[in-house]
Design a protein around this motif. Structure first.
Motif, PDB file in Angstrom:
ATOM      1  N   PHE A 164       0.830  -1.206   0.000  1.00 22.14           N
ATOM      2  CA  PHE A 164       0.000   0.000   0.000  1.00 22.14           C
ATOM      3  C   PHE A 164       0.868   1.261   0.000  1.00 22.14           C
ATOM      4  O   PHE A 164       0.623   2.213  -0.754  1.00 22.14           O
ATOM      5  N   ILE A 165       1.896   1.279   0.838  1.00 24.61           N
ATOM      6  CA  ILE A 165       2.807   2.437   0.898  1.00 24.61           C
ATOM      7  C   ILE A 165       3.552   2.585  -0.430  1.00 24.61           C
ATOM      8  O   ILE A 165       3.731   3.707  -0.940  1.00 24.61           O
ATOM      9  N   THR A 166       3.958   1.461  -1.003  1.00 24.57           N
ATOM     10  CA  THR A 166       4.625   1.487  -2.314  1.00 24.57           C
ATOM     11  C   THR A 166       3.723   2.120  -3.363  1.00 24.57           C
ATOM     12  O   THR A 166       4.173   2.925  -4.190  1.00 24.57           O
ATOM     13  N   TYR A 167       2.442   1.749  -3.329  1.00 25.89           N
ATOM     14  CA  TYR A 167       1.480   2.301  -4.283  1.00 25.89           C
ATOM     15  C   TYR A 167       1.359   3.819  -4.122  1.00 25.89           C
ATOM     16  O   TYR A 167       1.391   4.561  -5.104  1.00 25.89           O
ATOM     17  N   LEU A 168       1.217   4.291  -2.875  1.00 20.91           N
ATOM     18  CA  LEU A 168       1.056   5.721  -2.629  1.00 20.91           C
ATOM     19  C   LEU A 168       2.273   6.519  -3.094  1.00 20.91           C
ATOM     20  O   LEU A 168       2.138   7.595  -3.689  1.00 20.91           O
ATOM     21  N   VAL A 169       3.462   5.975  -2.833  1.00 21.09           N
ATOM     22  CA  VAL A 169       4.693   6.676  -3.219  1.00 21.09           C
ATOM     23  C   VAL A 169       4.880   6.632  -4.741  1.00 21.09           C
ATOM     24  O   VAL A 169       5.139   7.655  -5.385  1.00 21.09           O
ATOM     25  N   ALA A 170       4.726   5.440  -5.318  1.00 22.21           N
ATOM     26  CA  ALA A 170       4.943   5.283  -6.755  1.00 22.21           C
ATOM     27  C   ALA A 170       3.894   6.036  -7.571  1.00 22.21           C
ATOM     28  O   ALA A 170       4.186   6.524  -8.670  1.00 22.21           O
ATOM     29  N   LYS A 171       2.685   6.149  -7.055  1.00 18.05           N
ATOM     30  CA  LYS A 171       1.625   6.852  -7.769  1.00 18.05           C
ATOM     31  C   LYS A 171       1.991   8.312  -7.978  1.00 18.05           C
ATOM     32  O   LYS A 171       1.543   8.939  -8.949  1.00 18.05           O
ATOM     33  N   ARG A 172       2.793   8.866  -7.106  1.00 18.45           N
ATOM     34  CA  ARG A 172       3.186  10.265  -7.205  1.00 18.45           C
ATOM     35  C   ARG A 172       4.534  10.449  -7.910  1.00 18.45           C
ATOM     36  O   ARG A 172       4.747  11.428  -8.615  1.00 18.45           O
ATOM     37  N   LEU A 173       5.455   9.488  -7.726  1.00 16.06           N
ATOM     38  CA  LEU A 173       6.774   9.616  -8.327  1.00 16.06           C
ATOM     39  C   LEU A 173       6.846   8.950  -9.709  1.00 16.06           C
ATOM     40  O   LEU A 173       7.450   9.498 -10.630  1.00 16.06           O
ATOM     41  N   LEU A 174       6.236   7.765  -9.832  1.00 15.31           N
ATOM     42  CA  LEU A 174       6.255   7.010 -11.098  1.00 15.31           C
ATOM     43  C   LEU A 174       4.856   6.471 -11.376  1.00 15.31           C
ATOM     44  O   LEU A 174       4.624   5.257 -11.317  1.00 15.31           O
ATOM     45  N   PRO A 175       3.901   7.356 -11.655  1.00 17.33           N
ATOM     46  CA  PRO A 175       2.505   6.915 -11.779  1.00 17.33           C
ATOM     47  C   PRO A 175       2.283   5.836 -12.830  1.00 17.33           C
ATOM     48  O   PRO A 175       1.445   4.957 -12.648  1.00 17.33           O
ATOM     49  N   ARG A 176       3.025   5.884 -13.901  1.00 17.52           N
ATOM     50  CA  ARG A 176       2.854   4.898 -14.974  1.00 17.52           C
ATOM     51  C   ARG A 176       3.266   3.495 -14.531  1.00 17.52           C
ATOM     52  O   ARG A 176       2.755   2.491 -15.033  1.00 17.52           O
ATOM     53  N   TYR A 177       4.193   3.428 -13.569  1.00 18.92           N
ATOM     54  CA  TYR A 177       4.713   2.132 -13.135  1.00 18.92           C
ATOM     55  C   TYR A 177       4.329   1.799 -11.689  1.00 18.92           C
ATOM     56  O   TYR A 177       4.984   0.976 -11.057  1.00 18.92           O
ATOM     57  N   SER A 178       3.270   2.430 -11.202  1.00 21.39           N
ATOM     58  CA  SER A 178       2.888   2.221  -9.808  1.00 21.39           C
ATOM     59  C   SER A 178       2.491   0.771  -9.529  1.00 21.39           C
ATOM     60  O   SER A 178       2.865   0.194  -8.503  1.00 21.39           O
ATOM     61  N   VAL A 179       1.740   0.160 -10.454  1.00 19.43           N
ATOM     62  CA  VAL A 179       1.302  -1.219 -10.238  1.00 19.43           C
ATOM     63  C   VAL A 179       2.478  -2.185 -10.389  1.00 19.43           C
ATOM     64  O   VAL A 179       2.554  -3.194  -9.684  1.00 19.43           O
ATOM     65  N   VAL A 180       3.400  -1.873 -11.301  1.00 25.62           N
ATOM     66  CA  VAL A 180       4.615  -2.688 -11.439  1.00 25.62           C
ATOM     67  C   VAL A 180       5.394  -2.661 -10.128  1.00 25.62           C
ATOM     68  O   VAL A 180       5.862  -3.706  -9.652  1.00 25.62           O
ATOM     69  N   ALA A 181       5.505  -1.482  -9.536  1.00 29.14           N
ATOM     70  CA  ALA A 181       6.216  -1.336  -8.264  1.00 29.14           C
ATOM     71  C   ALA A 181       5.522  -2.122  -7.159  1.00 29.14           C
ATOM     72  O   ALA A 181       6.178  -2.769  -6.328  1.00 29.14           O
ATOM     73  N   VAL A 182       4.194  -2.099  -7.152  1.00 30.75           N
ATOM     74  CA  VAL A 182       3.425  -2.850  -6.144  1.00 30.75           C
ATOM     75  C   VAL A 182       3.644  -4.351  -6.319  1.00 30.75           C
ATOM     76  O   VAL A 182       3.803  -5.086  -5.343  1.00 30.75           O
ATOM     77  N   LEU A 183       3.650  -4.816  -7.563  1.00 25.05           N
ATOM     78  CA  LEU A 183       3.878  -6.237  -7.838  1.00 25.05           C
ATOM     79  C   LEU A 183       5.251  -6.675  -7.321  1.00 25.05           C
ATOM     80  O   LEU A 183       5.370  -7.718  -6.662  1.00 25.05           O
ATOM     81  N   ILE A 184       6.270  -5.878  -7.616  1.00 23.06           N
ATOM     82  CA  ILE A 184       7.634  -6.210  -7.166  1.00 23.06           C
ATOM     83  C   ILE A 184       7.710  -6.181  -5.647  1.00 23.06           C
ATOM     84  O   ILE A 184       8.261  -7.093  -5.022  1.00 23.06           O
ATOM     85  N   ALA A 185       7.150  -5.138  -5.037  1.00 15.92           N
ATOM     86  CA  ALA A 185       7.177  -5.012  -3.580  1.00 15.92           C
ATOM     87  C   ALA A 185       6.426  -6.166  -2.918  1.00 15.92           C
ATOM     88  O   ALA A 185       6.865  -6.708  -1.901  1.00 15.92           O
ATOM     89  N   GLY A 186       5.300  -6.543  -3.503  1.00 16.10           N
ATOM     90  CA  GLY A 186       4.507  -7.644  -2.955  1.00 16.10           C
ATOM     91  C   GLY A 186       5.246  -8.963  -3.030  1.00 16.10           C
ATOM     92  O   GLY A 186       5.266  -9.735  -2.063  1.00 16.10           O
ATOM     93  N   PHE A 187       5.883  -9.230  -4.172  1.00 16.49           N
ATOM     94  CA  PHE A 187       6.617 -10.493  -4.328  1.00 16.49           C
ATOM     95  C   PHE A 187       7.804 -10.557  -3.376  1.00 16.49           C
ATOM     96  O   PHE A 187       8.031 -11.578  -2.717  1.00 16.49           O
ATOM     97  N   ILE A 188       8.571  -9.457  -3.289  1.00 16.44           N
ATOM     98  CA  ILE A 188       9.753  -9.439  -2.411  1.00 16.44           C
ATOM     99  C   ILE A 188       9.351  -9.607  -0.952  1.00 16.44           C
ATOM    100  O   ILE A 188       9.940 -10.401  -0.211  1.00 16.44           O
ATOM    101  N   SER A 189       8.331  -8.861  -0.522  1.00 20.09           N
ATOM    102  CA  SER A 189       7.911  -8.940   0.882  1.00 20.09           C
ATOM    103  C   SER A 189       7.310 -10.305   1.195  1.00 20.09           C
ATOM    104  O   SER A 189       7.536 -10.858   2.275  1.00 20.09           O
TER     105      SER A 189
END
Length: 400
Positions: free
Chosen positions: A159-184
């Motif tokens: 969730f935090i990854t989504y909020l941060v990525a949505k503002r810094l890298l909006p186009r890749y926010s879901v990609v960032a969430v997928l990576i963060a979810g898999f790693i965690s």
């Protein structure tokens, strides 16, 4: 030129959207499909053949239609249809089950060729279609925070990854969430890959046997459930995400043809996706609607990979933790849920009927084995007609 256009339209976000849509589809409902196959008396080889037929059939449909129409058109199995088969196929032979599947494909093809489905869906106003979409997807939004209660650290990181990525890298926010979810999830030991069997599926051809009582008692309900619970909301989503005209009759015909072709291998009922289509057609897939078809193409690619891998995919998708999949789907769909709600309630004349459509769809109510998406549209249209009658009577009274 076409290859160059495809390569120039290619993007990581769209590829990721295609992968996530397959992940969500398989992880959330594959178990229902396997239960339906078991109920039909399918052997272990035939279980893998079902996965192969569905994966390859859906993949070919996604790739071909998305490339041709330049829109993310997602072919999917009927989850409600699979649930119906669990209780309807017990005690019958696999040959009779295959006969039912061929029959459903033929009915779907006839529906597309006749054009009646296109005529009906054209009469559904956009606010009501958007309200139905919001009603279908709202549970995925709720699941973000339900899964957060189950696995607070992993989902919290996502969730935090989504909020941060949505503002810094909006186009890749879901990609960032997928990576963060898999790693965690891997770090928390929530992904179990040791039981995955990396083997390919072998398709098994079964000659269909047509039993008239089963065709009427099981085939007809399966067709109705697939059309009303799967294809109707799927087509409504395609229409609500683009202003371009959609060749509905052709799409239905292609779906029926694919169903007939792959039915002898275990493809029980194919329709057009609602939830996974929303994932591929969202802004998170690509800011430019003209380039979102790439998500549909790669949804097809990953479907084919999943189908060909057969037994491996069953174990692989079972290895992903449910909370991770639920949170990933919910976060990927937030933008679509928001846009659907705005579209549903923007026009004052449709506001009440859209609200009723939304509430009925979101409630999950089911009558005659037909899902709430269908009843939401039906009751919403009745409410809209009633409001127009009342408005007309009121205007006549004022004029008088």
């Amino acid at each position: 030129m076409k290859n160059q256009s495809f390569l120039s339209d290619l993007s990581l976000s769209a590829v990721s959207a295609g992968f996530i849509s397959v992940l969500v589809g398989y992880a959330s409902t594959l178990v229902i499909v396997l239960q339906a196959a078991s109920a039909s008396g399918a052997s272990t080889d035939m279980l893998e053949s079902w996965v192969w037929a569905l994966g390859v059939g859906m993949g070919i449909g996604c790739i071909g239609l998305s490339l041709y129409y330049k829109r993310p058109i997602i072919v999917a199995w009927s989850t409600h249809g699979a649930a119906l088969l669990i209780t309807s196929l017990t005690g019958n032979s696999i040959e009779q089950a295959i006969g039912i599947f061929v029959f459903v494909g033929a009915l779907t093809l006839l529906t597309g060729v006749s054009g009646w489905f296109d005529t009906i869906t054209k009469r559904i106003p956009l606010p009501l279609a958007s309200a139905m979409l919001a009603g279908i997807l709202i549970q995925f939004g709720f699941n973000i925070f339900g899964s957060m209660q189950t696995e607070p650290l992993m989902v919290g990181i996502m969730f935090i990854t989504y909020l941060v990525a949505k503002r810094l890298l909006p186009r890749y926010s879901v990609v960032a969430v997928l990576i963060a979810g898999f790693i965690s999830a891997y770090w928390l030991d929530l992904i179990k890959l040791e039981h995955v069997s990396w083997s390919l599926a072998t398709p098994v051809w079964v000659w269909p046997e047509f039993d008239i009582s089963l065709l009427i008692g099981v085939g007809l309900p399966l067709f109705i459930v697939t059309i009303t619970s799967q294809t109707l909301p799927g087509i409504a989503i395609l229409r609500s995400t683009s202003k371009e005209k959609l060749p509905v009759s052709s799409l239905i015909s292609w779906c029926g043809g694919l169903n007939i072709l792959f039915a002898p291998f275990g493809a029980f009922a194919l329709g057009y996706a609602a939830i996974t289509a929303a994932l591929c057609a969202s802004e998170e897939s690509h800011p430019d609607p003209q380039k979102r078809y790439i998500a549909g193409v790669f949804c097809g690619v990953f479907n084919i990979v999943a189908g060909v891998c057969g037994s491996a995919v069953v174990g692989l998708f079972a290895a992903f933790h449910g909370a991770m999949v639920a949170a990933l789907a919910g976060l990927a769909l937030l933008g679509t849920i928001s846009g659907s709600l705005v579209s549903a309630f923007q026009a004052p004349d449709y506001r009440e009927s859209a609200l009723i459509t939304f509430l009925v769809t979101a409630s999950g109510v089911s009558f005659f084995n037909i899902a709430s998406a269908f009843w939401g549209i039906v009751i919403g249209l009745i409410a809209l007609a009633a409001s127009r009658v009342n408005k007309g009577m009121s205007e006549n009274k004022n004029n008088g």
